[in-house]
Each structure stands twice: as C-alpha cells, then as structure tokens.
Design a protein around this motif. Structure first.
Motif, PDB file in Angstrom:
ATOM      1  N   VAL A   1       0.840  -1.203   0.000  1.00 13.29           N
ATOM      2  CA  VAL A   1       0.000   0.000   0.000  1.00 13.29           C
ATOM      3  C   VAL A   1       0.877   1.256   0.000  1.00 13.29           C
ATOM      4  O   VAL A   1       1.845   1.347   0.744  1.00 13.29           O
ATOM      5  CB  VAL A   1      -0.908   0.054   1.250  1.00 13.29           C
ATOM      6  CG1 VAL A   1      -1.966   1.136   1.105  1.00 13.29           C
ATOM      7  CG2 VAL A   1      -1.563  -1.291   1.516  1.00 13.29           C
ATOM      8  N   PHE A   2       0.506   2.194  -0.854  1.00  7.70           N
ATOM      9  CA  PHE A   2       1.207   3.480  -0.914  1.00  7.70           C
ATOM     10  C   PHE A   2       0.643   4.395   0.166  1.00  7.70           C
ATOM     11  O   PHE A   2      -0.570   4.562   0.278  1.00  7.70           O
ATOM     12  CB  PHE A   2       0.978   4.108  -2.288  1.00  7.70           C
ATOM     13  CG  PHE A   2       1.607   5.466  -2.476  1.00  7.70           C
ATOM     14  CD1 PHE A   2       2.941   5.566  -2.861  1.00  7.70           C
ATOM     15  CD2 PHE A   2       0.872   6.625  -2.282  1.00  7.70           C
ATOM     16  CE1 PHE A   2       3.532   6.808  -3.052  1.00  7.70           C
ATOM     17  CE2 PHE A   2       1.461   7.878  -2.464  1.00  7.70           C
ATOM     18  CZ  PHE A   2       2.792   7.961  -2.848  1.00  7.70           C
ATOM     19  N   LEU A   3       1.534   4.961   0.972  1.00  2.00           N
ATOM     20  CA  LEU A   3       1.082   5.862   2.028  1.00  2.00           C
ATOM     21  C   LEU A   3       1.873   7.153   1.970  1.00  2.00           C
ATOM     22  O   LEU A   3       3.091   7.128   1.925  1.00  2.00           O
ATOM     23  CB  LEU A   3       1.323   5.233   3.412  1.00  2.00           C
ATOM     24  CG  LEU A   3       0.355   4.207   3.963  1.00  2.00           C
ATOM     25  CD1 LEU A   3       0.736   3.883   5.395  1.00  2.00           C
ATOM     26  CD2 LEU A   3      -1.073   4.705   3.915  1.00  2.00           C
ATOM     27  N   GLU A   4       1.153   8.265   1.967  1.00  4.26           N
ATOM     28  CA  GLU A   4       1.867   9.541   2.087  1.00  4.26           C
ATOM     29  C   GLU A   4       2.299   9.698   3.526  1.00  4.26           C
ATOM     30  O   GLU A   4       1.655   9.167   4.432  1.00  4.26           O
ATOM     31  CB  GLU A   4       0.891  10.676   1.770  1.00  4.26           C
ATOM     32  CG  GLU A   4       0.869  11.074   0.340  1.00  4.26           C
ATOM     33  CD  GLU A   4      -0.226  12.115   0.131  1.00  4.26           C
ATOM     34  OE1 GLU A   4      -0.069  13.233   0.636  1.00  4.26           O
ATOM     35  OE2 GLU A   4      -1.235  11.770  -0.505  1.00  4.26           O
TER      36      GLU A   4
ATOM     37  N   LYS B   1       1.701  11.283   6.199  1.00  4.43           N
ATOM     38  CA  LYS B   1       0.721  12.189   6.783  1.00  4.43           C
ATOM     39  C   LYS B   1       0.263  11.588   8.090  1.00  4.43           C
ATOM     40  O   LYS B   1       0.070  10.373   8.171  1.00  4.43           O
ATOM     41  CB  LYS B   1      -0.519  12.301   5.858  1.00  4.43           C
ATOM     42  CG  LYS B   1      -0.414  13.356   4.802  1.00  4.43           C
ATOM     43  CD  LYS B   1      -1.793  13.647   4.167  1.00  4.43           C
ATOM     44  CE  LYS B   1      -2.487  12.434   3.586  1.00  4.43           C
ATOM     45  NZ  LYS B   1      -3.459  12.758   2.537  1.00  4.43           N
TER      46      LYS B   1
ATOM     47  N   GLU C   1       9.291  11.386   1.653  1.00  7.39           N
ATOM     48  CA  GLU C   1       8.011  11.859   1.134  1.00  7.39           C
ATOM     49  C   GLU C   1       6.860  10.874   1.311  1.00  7.39           C
ATOM     50  O   GLU C   1       5.726  11.271   1.454  1.00  7.39           O
ATOM     51  CB  GLU C   1       8.124  12.161  -0.370  1.00  7.39           C
ATOM     52  CG  GLU C   1       9.132  13.224  -0.720  1.00  7.39           C
ATOM     53  CD  GLU C   1       8.661  14.607  -0.293  1.00  7.39           C
ATOM     54  OE1 GLU C   1       7.461  14.751   0.006  1.00  7.39           O
ATOM     55  OE2 GLU C   1       9.489  15.528  -0.246  1.00  7.39           O
ATOM     56  N   PHE C   2       7.173   9.589   1.201  1.00  8.16           N
ATOM     57  CA  PHE C   2       6.089   8.612   1.251  1.00  8.16           C
ATOM     58  C   PHE C   2       6.606   7.297   1.810  1.00  8.16           C
ATOM     59  O   PHE C   2       7.807   7.140   2.033  1.00  8.16           O
ATOM     60  CB  PHE C   2       5.505   8.382  -0.152  1.00  8.16           C
ATOM     61  CG  PHE C   2       6.488   7.848  -1.151  1.00  8.16           C
ATOM     62  CD1 PHE C   2       6.736   6.492  -1.243  1.00  8.16           C
ATOM     63  CD2 PHE C   2       7.189   8.714  -1.991  1.00  8.16           C
ATOM     64  CE1 PHE C   2       7.652   5.994  -2.160  1.00  8.16           C
ATOM     65  CE2 PHE C   2       8.100   8.223  -2.909  1.00  8.16           C
ATOM     66  CZ  PHE C   2       8.337   6.858  -2.986  1.00  8.16           C
TER      67      PHE C   2
ATOM     68  N   ALA D   1       8.451   0.491   4.439  1.00  7.07           N
ATOM     69  CA  ALA D   1       9.632   1.083   3.816  1.00  7.07           C
ATOM     70  C   ALA D   1       9.313   2.560   3.694  1.00  7.07           C
ATOM     71  O   ALA D   1       8.237   2.926   3.230  1.00  7.07           O
ATOM     72  CB  ALA D   1       9.846   0.479   2.441  1.00  7.07           C
ATOM     73  N   ASP D   2      10.214   3.396   4.151  1.00  7.29           N
ATOM     74  CA  ASP D   2       9.864   4.812   4.095  1.00  7.29           C
ATOM     75  C   ASP D   2      10.937   5.663   3.435  1.00  7.29           C
ATOM     76  O   ASP D   2      12.114   5.336   3.453  1.00  7.29           O
ATOM     77  CB  ASP D   2       9.556   5.348   5.489  1.00  7.29           C
ATOM     78  CG  ASP D   2      10.796   5.426   6.353  1.00  7.29           C
ATOM     79  OD1 ASP D   2      11.441   4.367   6.543  1.00  7.29           O
ATOM     80  OD2 ASP D   2      11.128   6.525   6.811  1.00  7.29           O
ATOM     81  N   THR D   3      10.487   6.738   2.802  1.00  8.01           N
ATOM     82  CA  THR D   3      11.379   7.760   2.269  1.00  8.01           C
ATOM     83  C   THR D   3      10.924   9.057   2.934  1.00  8.01           C
ATOM     84  O   THR D   3       9.994   9.038   3.733  1.00  8.01           O
ATOM     85  CB  THR D   3      11.220   7.906   0.746  1.00  8.01           C
ATOM     86  OG1 THR D   3       9.957   8.517   0.478  1.00  8.01           O
ATOM     87  CG2 THR D   3      11.275   6.571   0.030  1.00  8.01           C
TER      88      THR D   3
ATOM     89  N   ARG E   1      -2.428   8.303   8.815  1.00  9.20           N
ATOM     90  CA  ARG E   1      -2.740   7.430   7.674  1.00  9.20           C
ATOM     91  C   ARG E   1      -2.612   5.947   8.036  1.00  9.20           C
ATOM     92  O   ARG E   1      -3.427   5.127   7.632  1.00  9.20           O
ATOM     93  CB  ARG E   1      -1.807   7.741   6.495  1.00  9.20           C
ATOM     94  CG  ARG E   1      -2.334   8.715   5.485  1.00  9.20           C
ATOM     95  CD  ARG E   1      -3.792   8.595   5.216  1.00  9.20           C
ATOM     96  NE  ARG E   1      -4.087   8.166   3.845  1.00  9.20           N
ATOM     97  CZ  ARG E   1      -5.292   7.801   3.438  1.00  9.20           C
ATOM     98  NH1 ARG E   1      -6.297   7.787   4.288  1.00  9.20           N
ATOM     99  NH2 ARG E   1      -5.498   7.432   2.191  1.00  9.20           N
TER     100      ARG E   1
ATOM    101  N   ILE F   1       5.855   2.783   1.840  1.00 14.57           N
ATOM    102  CA  ILE F   1       5.092   1.663   1.310  1.00 14.57           C
ATOM    103  C   ILE F   1       4.944   0.681   2.450  1.00 14.57           C
ATOM    104  O   ILE F   1       5.932   0.282   3.062  1.00 14.57           O
ATOM    105  CB  ILE F   1       5.819   0.984   0.134  1.00 14.57           C
ATOM    106  CG1 ILE F   1       5.993   1.968  -1.013  1.00 14.57           C
ATOM    107  CG2 ILE F   1       5.041  -0.242  -0.334  1.00 14.57           C
ATOM    108  CD1 ILE F   1       6.876   1.434  -2.108  1.00 14.57           C
TER     109      ILE F   1
END
Lengths: 433, 141
Positions: B8-11, B13, B41-42, B37-39, B16, B44
């Motif tokens: 799942v793509f998560l911003e 924020k 900006e977003f 997994a995080d960057t 969420r 997964i």
C-alpha cells in the motif's frame, strides 16, 4: 452539417463589410446608452459616425475585467433593466463576480450560436444531449441547453453532481452527446472503470467540452477512455457564454462566430494588434449583443487566428486551442508556466493519473514549484526504487519542458477533489505574504 | 508457495497508518506480518493478511493505491547462520532480492522476501530442502 450556411461560409470581404456595419451600429448604441463608453470615446475624440468600417476597430478603447467589476453589477448594460430577461454571473475567484445580462434577442442570438457549435460538433436532432455543465449563474448549463433545443435534440438537463446517478441515467436514457468540463469527463471515465460499467452499454459518441483549458494529450485520453470524439468549445460569460467558438469534425482550430463576436489578437504589453497567425491575447468585440455590448474585451486568453478556409467548408476565422488564460499563467523565477504544460507532460508519460496540483511557494526569497501527482493503482509499485525512478522521470520531463527546477511529490489517489465545475489546480502561497 | 502480500502506498501524513489498520481491523482482517519502507516523502507498507483479496477490495474502496505482490516465506531454524545459508544459495544463482523482512517465534524463523524471479527462487530453495511456508499457513498464523 452547417447550421447557418450564410454566415458560416461567408466570403471574407462580405464578412468584413458586415462586421463594419454592425460595429458602427454598436458604437452608436454604447455611445448613447453607456456613460462609461461615451466618456472613453470622447476622451479619444471618436464620434459614432467616425466608424466607417472594420478597420476602425483598432482605434477603439479596450474593456477589461476590472472595468466590469468597477461598474458592478449593471453599470455597463446598454438597455433599461426592463429589457433584460436573464442574468448570469461568472465565478469570482477574487472579489466580486462579473454580472452579465441578456435581452430577449440576446437569448435568441445565444441559442443560434450554440446551435451552430453543436452542429459543427456533429450533433443532430436525433441526439440525446446529456448536459452535465452546472445550471445556474454559470453560463455553461443553460447556454448549451437552449442551443440544444434550437437544434431539436433531446436535452437531458442533468446538471453537475451525483456521478453514479448520472451514469445510470446516461445508460438508461441512451445519451449520445456529453456536454461538461473536460476534467469532469475524465472523472466520469474513471468512475465508469471503477464501477466496471460496460462501455458498450453507453451510446455516447461525442463530447462537447469547454470552460477550462485542456491540452491535446488530455483530449486523447478522454477520447480513448470514453470512446468518443472530444470537441473543444470556447466561450466566456462576458462575451455570451458557450457559443463563441467551437471545433468542427476536423478538430483543427475553433471556428469563431465572428459575425457576432469580432476577434483580434493583441500584444498584451504594447496593446498593438498583431498580424494574422501571431500568438497573443485574444480580444472580442460583441457587435450584435444588446444587453451588455463590450468593445474590445480583453479575455486574458492566449491564442492565434487562422484565416484559411477549413476543410469543413466554413470560412469563419479559426482560433488555435487555448492553452491557458493569462490568469492561469504562473511566473516562477521569471519563467512563464501554464498548468496545461505540466498536464501534457504527465499525460504523455502515461504512468500517472492526469490529476495533479501545483503548489507555488517562496522559500528564502526564491520561488519553488511543487508538482503533486496522484499515483494510481496501475502505476503503483511496491518497490521504493521504482517509485523513486518514477518521481525522477516526472521531474526531469517537467523540467525539460518548463526550463525550471521543480519538486515532484507522489500523493495518494483521490487526494484532489474531482470538481464538477472548474478544477483548482494551482495553489499560490506567495500571495499570502 | 506463492504468498500474496498487500502493498500500500502511504503519504507521510499523520494518522494514515492508523486509518489503514483501523479499516482492516473493522473488516475482521488479521495481519500476520508487516513492514514499512519509508522515504522522506512517502512510505510503502507491506503486509501479509488473513484474506488478501478482501483486503485489496476494501482498501481500494477507501481510495488507497494498493496492489498484491508475489512473495515467498522461508522457514529456517532460529539459529546463527541459518539465514546466511539460505541467502548464499540465492547469491550463487545470482537471484537478486528486492526486499525482505523477518520474524521469529521460538525455534523457528520466518523470512518473507521478494526476489526478481519468484518461481526460480521457489525451485532453488526446494531443491536445497529449505522449507517454504504455504500461503494459507502464513495467512492464518
């Protein structure tokens, strides 16, 4: 099919003569009925009888949106209010809305020009027109409505909103023509896919899209996804609403109903009229309208004019598809940026949804542009590396088109509201300082 | 042997992740394993759940960007060197690992991984007697 052979295929010299006569009559009307214009004309020593032909147009004063606001609401009307049978108003994003008024003859004229554009888009009396433009003060809904009735087609005045119900009725009633904003058309296409509606159960064949600038790549997307021919129409409430200009079946420029709305292209800086073919700001003079006749109204839209006869047989001058209103234009670090340029890049890449928002801000006295793009299921990868590659690719493509650095941020689907009217694509935070 | 993992793509924020887990919880879907997994900006979120198809449907309805990804789950002894032995097999065959996450329960260690070629991975590990968990075993763990 051509709705009005006489005017739509009129030889150039005859058209110029007609325009000259109508211009003279119009100047006379505004000189005696609109104090604002009388003052302006007196300032430059022009009397109505000085107008001998269309070449005198360039001597006349311009009208701007500010003039309409300064004379809010009825100050520029050229007839007593008892003659006005309809009011419309444009959405005022800043300050007051712009109010326009129509006499009975104006409404008839409006129906006539909309009938022409519908006919040029291929609409006939056997068609079912699904009018999903908003009904109300916005000119879109009622403008298309009256023109459709004039053509004799079956009008379905569904207005905007309640998308699922719209699709149900579109299927049940057998709508063949869809009239709405291009962004709403795209939203309908998405909803059709989401609800797994069999496209073959819909009878749509033509779309009549306008009220916001959209790119050719967005057109391709809408045509593919809805399996229709997408016709670009142009209009603004100050001039009349929809019906000012429209593409024909060849989709090669928009024919302007110039026997009513005389176009010019000017240099927005020097205000000089530019030679045919050059790109500049579009200006209209409404020579036949009674309620609110406007002299050389500056639209803020950028386009160019093509006078060659079209393959469809019409001789009406064509305007190039409008890529943006100058109000939409952002100046970022001195570079002109149109949201439609970014839309084109995204659509050409085909790897993201064409839903985006531009955020302009100022950091350390430097303008920064952030492009937020929705990531659809089909493009979403579970690998960070691939999403980062996608982000970089979008960034590089936009940067090479615009010539300035941007920041790209991927956001979740449906982040941006799907608006049934005009979509807000730009948030400029610089103005808040 | 192929396990359907939810990605799942998560911003980035606030709230969420809470929302996502709440939606799954309310639908009666259990999570067996999860990693993020995080960057900057977003992020997964990768998660193995009791009913992947149902979870996919529900999250789509809630406007998440989500898909199902094929992964495998290895089971090894919970002992020094056990993971290294499994990974050596993959290295020797030059099969790249895209990502992995692991957990252990008592004597057992479970390693969920996505590789560039899931079928070759399964074939190779089986040939070398590395135990692979069946999808249902993991979903219902």
């Amino acid at each position: 099919m051509i709705w009005n052979e006489k005017f739509e295929t009129m030889p150039r010299e005859e058209m110029r003569k007609w325009q000259g006569e109508k211009l003279r009559e119009m100047v006379e009307r505004v000189y005696y009925n609109v104090p604002f214009y009388r003052k302006k004309l007196q300032e430059i020593n022009i009397q109505p009888e000085d107008i001998e032909g269309i070449d005198d147009l360039a001597r006349l004063p311009f009208t701007s949106k500010t003039d309409l606001r300064d004379n809010y609401p009825y100050g520029l009307f050229a007839v007593p209010m008892s003659e006005i049978i309809r009011i419309h108003a444009s959405s005022g994003t800043t300050g007051k809305p712009t109010v326009v008024g129509y006499t009975r003859r104006d409404i008839a004229l409006w129906s006539e020009v909309v009938a022409r554009i519908l006919t040029s888009a291929g609409v006939e009396r056997d068609d079912y027109i699904h009018v999903a433009y908003g009904y109300g003060l916005f000119t879109g809904g009622l403008g298309i409505h009256y023109g459709s009735e004039k053509v004799g087609a079956t009008v379905i005045p569904i207005s905007a909103g309640n998308t699922k119900k719209q699709l149900q009725l579109m299927e049940d009633l057998g709508s063949t023509v869809l009239a709405c904003t291009p962004s709403y058309a795209l939203y309908l296409a998405e909803t059709i896919e989401e609800l797994n509606i069999d496209r073959n159960r819909l009878k749509l064949r033509v779309g009549i899209f306008g009220a916001e600038p959209w790119s050719d790549s967005m057109r391709k997307k809408v045509e593919e996804r809805l399996n229709i021919k997408a016709i670009d129409i142009y209009g603004l409430s100050e001039i009349i609403g929809p019906g000012v200009a429209s593409e024909c079946e060849y989709q090669d420029g928009l024919h302007i109903n110039e026997d009513h709305f005389i176009p010019e292209i000017i240099d927005p800086e020097t205000l000089e009229v530019l030679p045919p073919g050059e790109r500049g700001e579009l200006v209209f003079t409404t020579v036949t309208k009674e309620g609110l006749p406007l002299l050389r109204y500056r639209t803020g839209d950028l386009s160019r004019l093509v006078y060659e006869k079209c393959r469809c047989g019409r001789t009406l001058v064509r305007m190039e598809k409008c890529l943006g209103r100058s109000d939409d234009m952002l100046i970022i670090r001195g570079v002109n940026v149109f949201p439609s340029q970014i839309e084109s890049v995204l659509l050409e890449m085909g790897e993201t949804e064409p839903h985006y928002r531009l955020i302009v801000d100022r950091e350390n006295n430097l303008d920064v542009l952030e492009v937020q793009v929705e990531v659809g299921d089909q493009f979403f990868s579970d690998e960070i590396r691939k999403l980062e590659q996608l982000t970089n690719k979008i960034r590089k493509n936009i940067e090479s088109t615009l010539g300035i650095g941007v920041k790209v941020k991927l956001v979740e689907p449906k982040t941006f509201e799907r608006c049934e009217g005009k979509t807000t694509r730009v948030i400029d935070r610089r103005k808040l300082d | 042997m192929i396990i359907k993992q939810l990605s799942v793509f998560l911003e980035n924020k606030a709230g969420r992740l809470t929302e996502l887990t709440g939606i799954l919880g309310n639908a009666g879907i259990n999570m067996t394993a999860l990693s993020i997994a995080d960057t900057s900006e977003f992020g997964i979120i990768r998660v193995v759940v009791s009913d992947p198809e149902k979870a996919l449907q529900i999250l789509k309805e809630h406007n998440f960007s989500v898909n199902l990804t094929d992964v495998v789950c290895l089971m090894t002894e919970n002992q020094p060197g056990a993971l290294a032995r499994a990974l050596e097999l993959l290295s020797a065959e030059r099969i790249s690992i895209e990502y992995m996450y692991a957990f252990s329960i008592g004597e057992r260690a479970f390693i969920i991984m996505k590789t560039e070629d899931i079928n070759r991975t399964i074939e190779l590990l089986r040939k070398n007697n590395i135990e692979l968990l069946k999808a249902d075993e993991l979903y219902n763990m």
